[in-house]
Each structure stands twice: as C-alpha cells, then as structure tokens.
Design a protein around this motif. Structure first.
Motif, PDB file in Angstrom:
ATOM      1  N   LEU A   1       0.810  -1.209   0.000  1.00 37.52           N
ATOM      2  CA  LEU A   1       0.000   0.000   0.000  1.00 37.52           C
ATOM      3  C   LEU A   1       0.850   1.270   0.000  1.00 37.52           C
ATOM      4  N   ALA A   2       2.117   1.142   0.393  1.00 35.76           N
ATOM      5  CA  ALA A   2       3.008   2.304   0.401  1.00 35.76           C
ATOM      6  C   ALA A   2       3.637   2.563  -0.962  1.00 35.76           C
ATOM      7  N   ARG A   3       3.523   1.601  -1.871  1.00 36.45           N
ATOM      8  CA  ARG A   3       4.131   1.768  -3.195  1.00 36.45           C
ATOM      9  C   ARG A   3       3.371   2.802  -4.024  1.00 36.45           C
ATOM     10  N   PRO A   4       4.069   3.478  -4.953  1.00 31.76           N
ATOM     11  CA  PRO A   4       3.372   4.350  -5.904  1.00 31.76           C
ATOM     12  C   PRO A   4       2.449   3.507  -6.789  1.00 31.76           C
ATOM     13  N   ASP A   5       1.334   4.068  -7.196  1.00 28.76           N
ATOM     14  CA  ASP A   5       0.399   3.354  -8.060  1.00 28.76           C
ATOM     15  C   ASP A   5       1.076   3.055  -9.399  1.00 28.76           C
ATOM     16  N   PRO A   6       1.202   1.771  -9.807  1.00 25.78           N
ATOM     17  CA  PRO A   6       1.913   1.426 -11.033  1.00 25.78           C
ATOM     18  C   PRO A   6       1.066   1.526 -12.297  1.00 25.78           C
ATOM     19  N   SER A   7      -0.221   1.859 -12.174  1.00 27.46           N
ATOM     20  CA  SER A   7      -1.105   1.888 -13.333  1.00 27.46           C
ATOM     21  C   SER A   7      -0.795   3.082 -14.233  1.00 27.46           C
ATOM     22  N   ARG A   8      -1.289   3.020 -15.465  1.00 23.59           N
ATOM     23  CA  ARG A   8      -1.108   4.137 -16.411  1.00 23.59           C
ATOM     24  C   ARG A   8      -1.755   5.411 -15.875  1.00 23.59           C
ATOM     25  N   LYS A   9      -2.867   5.253 -15.169  1.00 23.26           N
ATOM     26  CA  LYS A   9      -3.608   6.403 -14.654  1.00 23.26           C
ATOM     27  C   LYS A   9      -2.970   6.978 -13.404  1.00 23.26           C
ATOM     28  N   ARG A  10      -2.196   6.149 -12.665  1.00 20.08           N
ATOM     29  CA  ARG A  10      -1.540   6.525 -11.408  1.00 20.08           C
ATOM     30  C   ARG A  10      -2.541   6.849 -10.300  1.00 20.08           C
ATOM     31  N   ALA A  11      -3.746   6.283 -10.418  1.00 23.69           N
ATOM     32  CA  ALA A  11      -4.761   6.503  -9.388  1.00 23.69           C
ATOM     33  C   ALA A  11      -5.845   5.453  -9.535  1.00 23.69           C
TER      34      ALA A  11
END
Length: 225
Positions: free
Chosen positions: A12-22
């Motif tokens: 949960l502490a990782r940055p969002d890895p998706s293209r949208k980043r959210a």
C-alpha cells in the motif's frame, strides 16, 4: 499473520503502477472497504473500460500494443472511428468489466471473496491498418459495449452491497483470536453452507462463489463481475 501485515503495508506504500496513477472512481470505495480490514489487501483494480488497441499482429498484449482509445465511460461511434484513423496494424475493440485483485491473509478469506462471471467483449476491427468491418457494425458494437458498461456499473453497486453484508456476517474475523482459529474457520464454513443453499434455490444468481480450491491457492482472490 505479522508477515501478511508487513506485506500489506509495503504494497500500500508503493506508488500506483497503473497508467492512470490513481484508482478508478467506482473501484476506490471497494478498495477502501477491503483495505480497512486486516485480512485483505487490494493489489490492482479497474472499474470497467472500453478500449481500442493496435498491435503488429503477433497478439494482443498490453506490453506490445498501442492504446488508441481508453474510456471508463460510455463512448460514441465517432470516438472509435477517430481512434481507428491512427491504426497501422491489427486494431481490436474491447469492453472489459470491473476487475479487482485482492491478497488475502487466509484461505477462507479468499473463499469469501472469490467471484467470477462473463461480461466481456472483444472484436477485431482492422488488419494491417485496413478496416475490415462497416461503420454500421462499429455503431452496433459501441451500442452493445455501452449496454455492458451500464450493466457493469449496476453490478459494481450490487457487489459492493453484497461485500459489505458478507463482511458484517464475518465481523469476528478481526476479533476471533481469543476463541481460537478454529472458531474463525467455522464462521466462514457456516456462511458458505448457507450461500450454497441459497444458490440451489435461486439459479438466476449471476455471481457465484467459487468452491474450487485451486482458484484460491496462494491466498489470492480475483473478482470479476
């Protein structure tokens, strides 16, 4: 159990890895509900989308394609036609429903969540940059995809309400330790027996809990509705 808590905190502490980043808006509340429980950790999600992708003909793979159109809302034929103007390979039109990947602390937690149904659409539109279908057919596909999107939104709402009820029924999940793990397991077993009886009397149910142990190995549940 401590190991799962550490793994959850790290993920949960990782940055969002998706293209949208959210998180997608309709998936955000479900993620909040699950992550508020010690036994669950969301890994990835999508609240449903329409896409047009372009590949070189070797296969439709996320890492080997160009995204010509991505929308999480109903679309219009014009959106698809504009996207196809940029296609140079094999363009594919897809509707993909809500999907949620959840890490679970124990096997019975995964069994509580494991749900699948078929609600997808995937159609090739062009080959080597040449459109292979009529605009009338594309308009029909968009209409079908938009209907699926509307149903997808209803299913997300229905699933969230069902999830909240299921978690309430398993309230002792985070407070059962004084009674021992055997008691915790019995709560899930009792509820799953009740679900099975309900399913047998209601064959129209679209969301069916999976009893296949193999689908839950690794304490991992995949929810597609």
């Amino acid at each position: 159990m401590a190991a799962f808590a550490r793994r959850k905190a790290q993920r949960l502490a990782r940055p969002d890895p998706s293209r949208k980043r959210a998180l997608d808006a309709r998936a955000a509340e479900l993620a909040r509900i699950l992550n508020a429980r010690e036994r669950f950790c969301t890994a990835s999600s999508c609240d449903g989308r329409v896409t047009v992708t372009d590949t070189d003909g070797t296969g439709v793979q996320k890492k080997n394609c160009t995204w010509l159109l991505v929308t999480h809302e109903p679309c219009a034929k014009g959106d698809v036609m504009t996207a196809l103007e940029k296609a140079t390979g094999d363009a594919v039109f897809k509707f993909e429903p809500f999907v949620l990947h959840v890490l679970c602390r124990e096997l019975q937690d995964a069994q509580l969540l494991a749900v699948r149904s078929t609600h997808c659409l995937e159609v090739p539109l062009s080959h080597k940059g040449r459109l292979m279908v009529s605009e009338e057919y594309i308009e029909f596909l968009v209409h079908v995809a938009n209907q699926k999107m509307e149903e997808n939104i209803r299913r997300i709402d229905r699933f969230q309400k069902g999830l909240e009820l299921a978690l309430e029924a398993a309230v002792p999940a985070d407070t059962l330790f004084p009674e021992g793990p055997e008691k915790s397991h019995s709560v899930y077993v009792h509820r799953r027996k009740r679900q099975t009886a309900q399913e047998q009397t209601d064959p129209s149910r679209e969301l069916e809990p999976q009893d296949d142990t193999e689908s839950s190995l690794g304490l991992f549940a995949e929810i597609m509705i």
